[in-house]
Design a protein around this motif. Structure first.
Motif, PDB file in Angstrom:
ATOM      1  N   TYR A 146      14.490  -3.789  -0.552  1.00 13.53           N
ATOM      2  CA  TYR A 146      13.389  -3.264  -1.350  1.00 13.53           C
ATOM      3  C   TYR A 146      13.632  -3.637  -2.814  1.00 13.53           C
ATOM      4  CZ  TYR A 146      16.491   0.650  -2.714  1.00 13.53           C
ATOM      5  OH  TYR A 146      17.522   1.412  -3.186  1.00 13.53           O
ATOM      6  N   LYS A 147      12.625  -3.442  -3.637  1.00 11.41           N
ATOM      7  CA  LYS A 147      12.727  -3.796  -5.055  1.00 11.41           C
ATOM      8  C   LYS A 147      12.466  -2.553  -5.904  1.00 11.41           C
ATOM      9  CE  LYS A 147      12.412  -7.555  -6.821  1.00 11.41           C
ATOM     10  NZ  LYS A 147      12.706  -8.942  -7.126  1.00 11.41           N
ATOM     11  N   TYR A 148      13.167  -2.499  -6.996  1.00 11.90           N
ATOM     12  CA  TYR A 148      13.019  -1.402  -7.941  1.00 11.90           C
ATOM     13  C   TYR A 148      12.773  -2.066  -9.290  1.00 11.90           C
ATOM     14  CZ  TYR A 148      13.918   3.645  -8.520  1.00 11.90           C
ATOM     15  OH  TYR A 148      13.801   4.994  -8.689  1.00 11.90           O
ATOM     16  N   SER A 152       0.824  -1.211   0.000  1.00 12.28           N
ATOM     17  CA  SER A 152       0.000   0.000   0.000  1.00 12.28           C
ATOM     18  C   SER A 152       0.860   1.264   0.000  1.00 12.28           C
ATOM     19  CB  SER A 152      -0.927   0.017   1.224  1.00 12.28           C
ATOM     20  OG  SER A 152      -0.151  -0.036   2.404  1.00 12.28           O
ATOM     21  N   ASP A 153       2.122   1.105   0.385  1.00  5.14           N
ATOM     22  CA  ASP A 153       3.008   2.256   0.498  1.00  5.14           C
ATOM     23  C   ASP A 153       4.209   2.023  -0.427  1.00  5.14           C
ATOM     24  OD1 ASP A 153       4.966   3.799   3.144  1.00  5.14           O
ATOM     25  OD2 ASP A 153       4.130   4.608   1.290  1.00  5.14           O
ATOM     26  N   TYR A 154       4.272   2.744  -1.516  1.00  9.02           N
ATOM     27  CA  TYR A 154       5.341   2.531  -2.486  1.00  9.02           C
ATOM     28  C   TYR A 154       5.569   3.832  -3.253  1.00  9.02           C
ATOM     29  CZ  TYR A 154       1.029   1.709  -5.095  1.00  9.02           C
ATOM     30  OH  TYR A 154      -0.233   1.823  -5.619  1.00  9.02           O
ATOM     31  N   TYR A 155       6.471   3.784  -4.226  1.00  9.84           N
ATOM     32  CA  TYR A 155       6.821   4.970  -4.992  1.00  9.84           C
ATOM     33  C   TYR A 155       6.808   4.622  -6.476  1.00  9.84           C
ATOM     34  CZ  TYR A 155       8.659   5.961  -0.368  1.00  9.84           C
ATOM     35  OH  TYR A 155       8.782   6.115   0.990  1.00  9.84           O
ATOM     36  N   LEU A 156       6.409   5.588  -7.266  1.00  7.50           N
ATOM     37  CA  LEU A 156       6.377   5.406  -8.713  1.00  7.50           C
ATOM     38  C   LEU A 156       7.158   6.523  -9.380  1.00  7.50           C
ATOM     39  CD1 LEU A 156       2.584   4.575  -8.950  1.00  7.50           C
ATOM     40  CD2 LEU A 156       4.436   2.946  -9.333  1.00  7.50           C
ATOM     41  N   PHE A 157       7.803   6.187 -10.481  1.00  8.24           N
ATOM     42  CA  PHE A 157       8.661   7.144 -11.173  1.00  8.24           C
ATOM     43  C   PHE A 157       8.462   7.033 -12.684  1.00  8.24           C
ATOM     44  CE2 PHE A 157      11.451   7.807  -7.469  1.00  8.24           C
ATOM     45  CZ  PHE A 157      11.255   6.640  -6.758  1.00  8.24           C
ATOM     46  N   TRP A 158       8.708   8.135 -13.353  1.00  6.58           N
ATOM     47  CA  TRP A 158       8.919   8.141 -14.792  1.00  6.58           C
ATOM     48  C   TRP A 158      10.337   8.660 -15.042  1.00  6.58           C
ATOM     49  CZ3 TRP A 158       6.338   6.094 -18.774  1.00  6.58           C
ATOM     50  CH2 TRP A 158       4.995   5.758 -18.600  1.00  6.58           C
ATOM     51  N   CYS A 203       8.692   3.658 -17.006  1.00  7.84           N
ATOM     52  CA  CYS A 203       7.935   3.713 -15.770  1.00  7.84           C
ATOM     53  C   CYS A 203       8.618   2.778 -14.773  1.00  7.84           C
ATOM     54  CB  CYS A 203       6.511   3.250 -16.061  1.00  7.84           C
ATOM     55  SG  CYS A 203       5.406   3.162 -14.641  1.00  7.84           S
ATOM     56  N   ALA A 204       8.696   3.190 -13.517  1.00 11.75           N
ATOM     57  CA  ALA A 204       9.376   2.362 -12.517  1.00 11.75           C
ATOM     58  C   ALA A 204       8.609   2.371 -11.205  1.00 11.75           C
ATOM     59  CB  ALA A 204      10.804   2.857 -12.305  1.00 11.75           C
ATOM     60  N   TYR A 205       8.676   1.239 -10.535  1.00 11.55           N
ATOM     61  CA  TYR A 205       8.028   1.045  -9.236  1.00 11.55           C
ATOM     62  C   TYR A 205       9.097   0.761  -8.207  1.00 11.55           C
ATOM     63  CZ  TYR A 205       5.843  -1.875  -5.597  1.00 11.55           C
ATOM     64  OH  TYR A 205       5.455  -2.416  -4.401  1.00 11.55           O
ATOM     65  N   ARG A 206       8.976   1.400  -7.023  1.00  4.63           N
ATOM     66  CA  ARG A 206       9.889   1.099  -5.925  1.00  4.63           C
ATOM     67  C   ARG A 206       9.077   0.658  -4.728  1.00  4.63           C
ATOM     68  NH1 ARG A 206      13.920   3.211  -1.562  1.00  4.63           N
ATOM     69  NH2 ARG A 206      12.214   2.224  -0.427  1.00  4.63           N
ATOM     70  N   SER A 207       9.386  -0.535  -4.252  1.00  4.10           N
ATOM     71  CA  SER A 207       8.621  -1.086  -3.128  1.00  4.10           C
ATOM     72  C   SER A 207       9.033  -0.396  -1.838  1.00  4.10           C
ATOM     73  CB  SER A 207       8.881  -2.585  -3.022  1.00  4.10           C
ATOM     74  OG  SER A 207      10.213  -2.812  -2.585  1.00  4.10           O
ATOM     75  N   PRO A 208       8.255  -0.555  -0.774  1.00  7.58           N
ATOM     76  CA  PRO A 208       8.691  -0.035   0.533  1.00  7.58           C
ATOM     77  C   PRO A 208       9.889  -0.818   1.035  1.00  7.58           C
ATOM     78  CG  PRO A 208       6.691  -1.335   0.766  1.00  7.58           C
ATOM     79  CD  PRO A 208       6.941  -1.191  -0.700  1.00  7.58           C
ATOM     80  N   PHE A 209      10.624  -0.231   1.935  1.00  9.05           N
ATOM     81  CA  PHE A 209      11.787  -0.890   2.511  1.00  9.05           C
ATOM     82  C   PHE A 209      11.305  -1.764   3.666  1.00  9.05           C
ATOM     83  CE2 PHE A 209      16.122  -1.586   3.218  1.00  9.05           C
ATOM     84  CZ  PHE A 209      16.400  -1.494   4.567  1.00  9.05           C
ATOM     85  N   THR A 210      11.251  -3.052   3.439  1.00 10.00           N
ATOM     86  CA  THR A 210      10.804  -3.985   4.473  1.00 10.00           C
ATOM     87  C   THR A 210      11.731  -5.191   4.509  1.00 10.00           C
ATOM     88  OG1 THR A 210       9.295  -5.027   2.888  1.00 10.00           O
ATOM     89  CG2 THR A 210       8.368  -3.332   4.322  1.00 10.00           C
TER      90      THR A 210
END
Lengths: 114, 117
Positions: free
Chosen positions: B103-105, B30-36, B92-99
């Motif tokens: 984390y995954k990019y 539910s908590d992540y980051y998105l990039f272009w 487009c890129a997705y970065r998962s939360p740090f858990t």
């Protein structure tokens, strides 16, 4: 400005050679990455380092190894180059793992293995 | 597993017009980051825009804006008043939360944008 540099823009090696690709960043970033970029496949993560001497396998680590002896430098090693490792290799760095920090990329190394 | 899909391998836009690049992703977080990111021909990849998943407001950076639809897992990039310098490959890129100490990019396969004069 963050600067990420890679040792070569173009490299041609023979099958079976040991190949070193070097990456240096000048902004004290904790995290560094090596990607491989192929048409239609996007960027695929080879290895990731979140601190000096620490590394983690990415999605396609087979045939590669890495070294991070200093914070600013992250090396990718092809132990015995093969033709299927012909590709564009991108290095990137980012700030610490916590927080949605973007990655800063180097110019890339286009490696051809013949 | 998280995935990022860019279904448009190539797009064209007339100079000064508007174009929208599509990106969908899949995650259970539910908590992540998105990039272009933008990769101009023979030049370094650079960040265009970033979106934090916890923010409902869509990010904007000058002529670049996103349409972030969290429930639909969609993250499109709109480029207004397109310029010749916008011609590039866009990722487009997705970065998962740090858990759990990591984390995954994850990157999509890219969309090549051509700008026609």
């Amino acid at each position: 400005d963050v600067k990420v540099t890679q040792s070569s823009r173009y490299l041609v090696k023979r099958t079976g050679e040991k190949v070193f690709l070097e990456c240096v960043q000048d902004m004290d970033h904790e995290n560094m990455f090596w990607y491989r970029q192929d048409p239609g496949l996007g960027l695929r993560l080879i290895y990731f380092s979140y601190d000096v001497k620490m590394k983690e396998k990415g999605d396609i680590p087979e045939g590669y190894s890495v070294s991070r002896e200093k914070k600013e430098r992250f090396s990718l090693i092809l132990e015995s180059a093969s033709t299927n490792q012909t590709s564009m290799y991108l290095c990137a760095s980012s700030l610490a793992s916590i927080g949605g920090y973007e990655q800063y990329f180097g110019p890339g190394t286009r490696l051809t293995v013949t | 597993a998280q995935t990022v899909t860019q279904s448009q391998p190539e797009m064209s836009v007339q100079e000064a017009e508007t174009v929208t690049l599509s990106c969908t992703y899949d995650t259970s977080e539910s908590d992540y980051y998105l990039f272009w990111y933008k990769q101009p021909p023979s030049r370094q990849m650079i960040l265009v825009i970033r979106q934090e998943a916890y923010k409902q407001q869509n990010a904007t950076e000058n002529r670049f804006s996103v349409n972030f639809q969290k429930a639909a897992k969609s993250f499109s990039l709109k480029i207004s008043d397109s310029q010749l310098g916008d011609a590039a490959m866009y990722f487009c890129a997705y970065r998962s939360p740090f858990t759990s100490g990591t984390y995954k990019y994850i990157f999509g396969t890219g969309t090549r944008l051509k700008v026609l004069a």
